[in-house]
Design a protein around this motif. Structure first.
Motif, PDB file in Angstrom:
ATOM      1  N   TYR A  69       0.819  -1.208   0.000  1.00 53.34           N
ATOM      2  CA  TYR A  69       0.000   0.000   0.000  1.00 53.34           C
ATOM      3  C   TYR A  69       0.853   1.258   0.000  1.00 53.34           C
ATOM      4  O   TYR A  69       0.463   2.284  -0.554  1.00 53.34           O
ATOM      5  N   TYR A  72       1.478   1.909  -3.646  1.00 56.62           N
ATOM      6  CA  TYR A  72       0.242   2.318  -4.323  1.00 56.62           C
ATOM      7  C   TYR A  72      -0.108   3.769  -4.006  1.00 56.62           C
ATOM      8  O   TYR A  72      -0.482   4.547  -4.891  1.00 56.62           O
ATOM      9  N   LEU A  73      -0.001   4.161  -2.749  1.00 58.31           N
ATOM     10  CA  LEU A  73      -0.353   5.534  -2.378  1.00 58.31           C
ATOM     11  C   LEU A  73       0.581   6.547  -3.022  1.00 58.31           C
ATOM     12  O   LEU A  73       0.151   7.647  -3.407  1.00 58.31           O
ATOM     13  N   LEU A  76      -0.677   7.132  -6.440  1.00 58.00           N
ATOM     14  CA  LEU A  76      -1.786   8.084  -6.411  1.00 58.00           C
ATOM     15  C   LEU A  76      -1.283   9.513  -6.254  1.00 58.00           C
ATOM     16  O   LEU A  76      -1.796  10.441  -6.891  1.00 58.00           O
ATOM     17  N   SER A  91      -8.538   6.524  -6.833  1.00 59.30           N
ATOM     18  CA  SER A  91      -8.654   6.106  -5.443  1.00 59.30           C
ATOM     19  C   SER A  91     -10.031   5.492  -5.181  1.00 59.30           C
ATOM     20  O   SER A  91     -10.150   4.461  -4.508  1.00 59.30           O
ATOM     21  N   GLY A  94     -10.245   1.990  -6.558  1.00 57.02           N
ATOM     22  CA  GLY A  94      -9.610   1.048  -5.636  1.00 57.02           C
ATOM     23  C   GLY A  94     -10.486   0.754  -4.436  1.00 57.02           C
ATOM     24  O   GLY A  94     -10.602  -0.400  -3.988  1.00 57.02           O
ATOM     25  N   SER A 241      -8.961   2.372   4.129  1.00 60.58           N
ATOM     26  CA  SER A 241      -8.051   2.418   2.983  1.00 60.58           C
ATOM     27  C   SER A 241      -8.332   3.636   2.111  1.00 60.58           C
ATOM     28  O   SER A 241      -7.415   4.284   1.608  1.00 60.58           O
ATOM     29  N   GLY A 242      -9.620   3.953   1.933  1.00 60.31           N
ATOM     30  CA  GLY A 242      -9.977   5.101   1.115  1.00 60.31           C
ATOM     31  C   GLY A 242      -9.473   6.407   1.682  1.00 60.31           C
ATOM     32  O   GLY A 242      -9.084   7.314   0.932  1.00 60.31           O
ATOM     33  N   GLY A 245      -6.071   6.854   0.610  1.00 53.57           N
ATOM     34  CA  GLY A 245      -6.019   7.294  -0.784  1.00 53.57           C
ATOM     35  C   GLY A 245      -6.198   8.795  -0.905  1.00 53.57           C
ATOM     36  O   GLY A 245      -5.457   9.475  -1.631  1.00 53.57           O
ATOM     37  N   TYR A 299       0.916   9.760   5.964  1.00 55.48           N
ATOM     38  CA  TYR A 299       0.190   8.706   5.241  1.00 55.48           C
ATOM     39  C   TYR A 299       1.065   7.480   5.018  1.00 55.48           C
ATOM     40  O   TYR A 299       0.569   6.343   5.011  1.00 55.48           O
ATOM     41  N   LYS A 320      -5.539  11.339   6.917  1.00 54.61           N
ATOM     42  CA  LYS A 320      -6.530  12.069   6.134  1.00 54.61           C
ATOM     43  C   LYS A 320      -6.686  13.488   6.671  1.00 54.61           C
ATOM     44  O   LYS A 320      -6.745  14.462   5.911  1.00 54.61           O
TER      45      LYS A 320
END
Length: 379
Positions: A69, A72-73, A76, A91, A94, A241-242, A245, A299, A320
């Motif tokens: 992850y 992946y982030l 993004l 995002s 996903g 998880s969102g 993102g 993050y 976030k």
């Protein structure tokens, strides 16, 4: 300015190089055109899917990229630095794959997941309703059991990519109370499904946000994900998880605002020297850089906890909160650095500032993040 990333493997470095190349060639040249005209970038998500970029954090056996992850982030973030609206849609896609990947039966996963992770099917997330945003347990959209399936009746709101995508992670009520919500893999088009006029938003103009009206559309029984009543736990597990993102997207947006401000401060002169050499402005830029670096570190910490199989819900809310507040401040300060020019649409920082505001609102408002964090501390 390319971020000097600390990545876990050479494969991850190669992936970031690929993403930067694609983002510079496919996204950067058309972002202003589509954002100003509020037009959808037809074919772009197919291009990203063909490059293998729509299923990166999911298992390779189902067609995903098998990436941690934390990698992946950062992908993004790179996309967000070029085009925030597209990065948000990535995002959300996903996020929409998560219920099937984590809670689908082996038969469901074999049938649908490879097409979802390859980008052949692009998804949206349909949880919110006009009167049920942060309070997801208050949703009223109904899924009534019929012979062989479910009849969906009700209205869903604030659907990113709505009306365009191929499927939705749909949450509807099959019973009473918080254990009366269920999750479905709903098709993007169906008899009895219609969409409202796209919202006239402050930013993220190229990707539509719509209301969906379900007027008795029937879903086959095999589109139920998990068991009846599992909907809210599924939704909330996906949202952790969102939120990460969105934190990554906000960081990429803030990085672009910082880069634009630094570039302008190098070019603009006042009182006989470049404005970056004036201490007052230099300190402002330093604070902006500290905010961006802090957001990224926050993050990544949460993502590494997730990758290690550790509890990361509180850290996701912190990320976030920190990243999106940072994006709002950094983009606002970037407009200030550019002065009057920053307030015009001739420079992108005006758009960055408008785009940053929604980051503090969706995937749970920042007030909700503070509530989540405080409750976890109380436990």
């Amino acid at each position: 300015m390319a971020v000097d990333r600390l990545l876990p493997t050479q494969e991850a470095h190669d992936l970031i190089d690929l993403v930067r190349d694609i983002a510079d060639k496919e996204l950067a040249p058309i972002v202003e055109q589509h954002e100003k005209a509020e037009t959808y970038p037809e074919g772009l998500f197919a291009t990203l899917g063909e490059a293998g970029l729509l299923g990166l954090p999911y298992p390779e056996e189902h067609g995903g990229g098998g990436q941690p992850y934390e990698v992946y982030l950062q992908v993004l973030e790179e996309f967000a630095a070029r085009w925030a609206a597209v990065a948000v849609a990535l995002s959300v896609h996903g996020l929409s794959c998560h219920p099937m990947a984590a809670f689908g039966t082996p038969e469901q996963q074999e049938r649908w997941l490879p097409r979802m992770l390859s980008g052949e099917l692009v998804g949206g997330y349909s949880l919110s309703e006009p009167q049920a945003g942060s309070d997801a347990a208050a949703l009223t959209c109904k899924a009534e059991k019929t012979t062989g399936g479910y009849r969906i009746t009700g209205t869903k709101a604030w659907i990113t990519h709505g009306g365009v995508v191929d499927f939705y992670a749909l949450f509807a009520r099959t019973g009473e109370g918080s254990r009366g919500v269920s999750c479905f893999l709903a098709p993007g088009q169906a008899e009895g499904l219609s969409f409202g006029k796209p919202e006239e938003k402050m930013g993220l103009h190229a990707i539509p946000t719509v209301t969906a009206n379900w007027d008795g559309a029937v879903l086959d029984a095999d589109r139920l994900i998990g068991s009846e009543g599992d909907g809210l736990p599924i939704a909330f597990s996906a949202l952790d998880s969102g939120r990460l993102g969105i934190a990554a997207v906000a960081t990429g947006l803030a990085q672009s605002a910082l880069d634009a401000a630094v570039d302008y401060a190098h070019e603009r002169s006042a009182f006989g020297k470049k404005i970056i050499d004036h201490q007052g402005l230099g300190f402002l830029l330093a604070d902006m850089a500290a905010a961006v670096d802090s957001a990224r570190a926050t993050y990544l910490d949460a993502a590494r906890r997730r990758d290690a199989g550790r509890e990361y819900g509180r850290q996701a809310s912190v990320a976030k909160l920190v990243a999106t507040d940072a994006a709002m401040k950094v983009t606002t300060d970037a407009v200030q650095v550019l002065g009057g020019y920053g307030y015009t649409r001739d420079f992108p920082v005006e758009r960055f500032m408008r785009e940053a505001k929604i980051m503090q609102i969706f995937e749970g408002t920042n007030q909700i993040q503070r509530l989540v964090i405080s409750r976890k501390l109380a436990r």
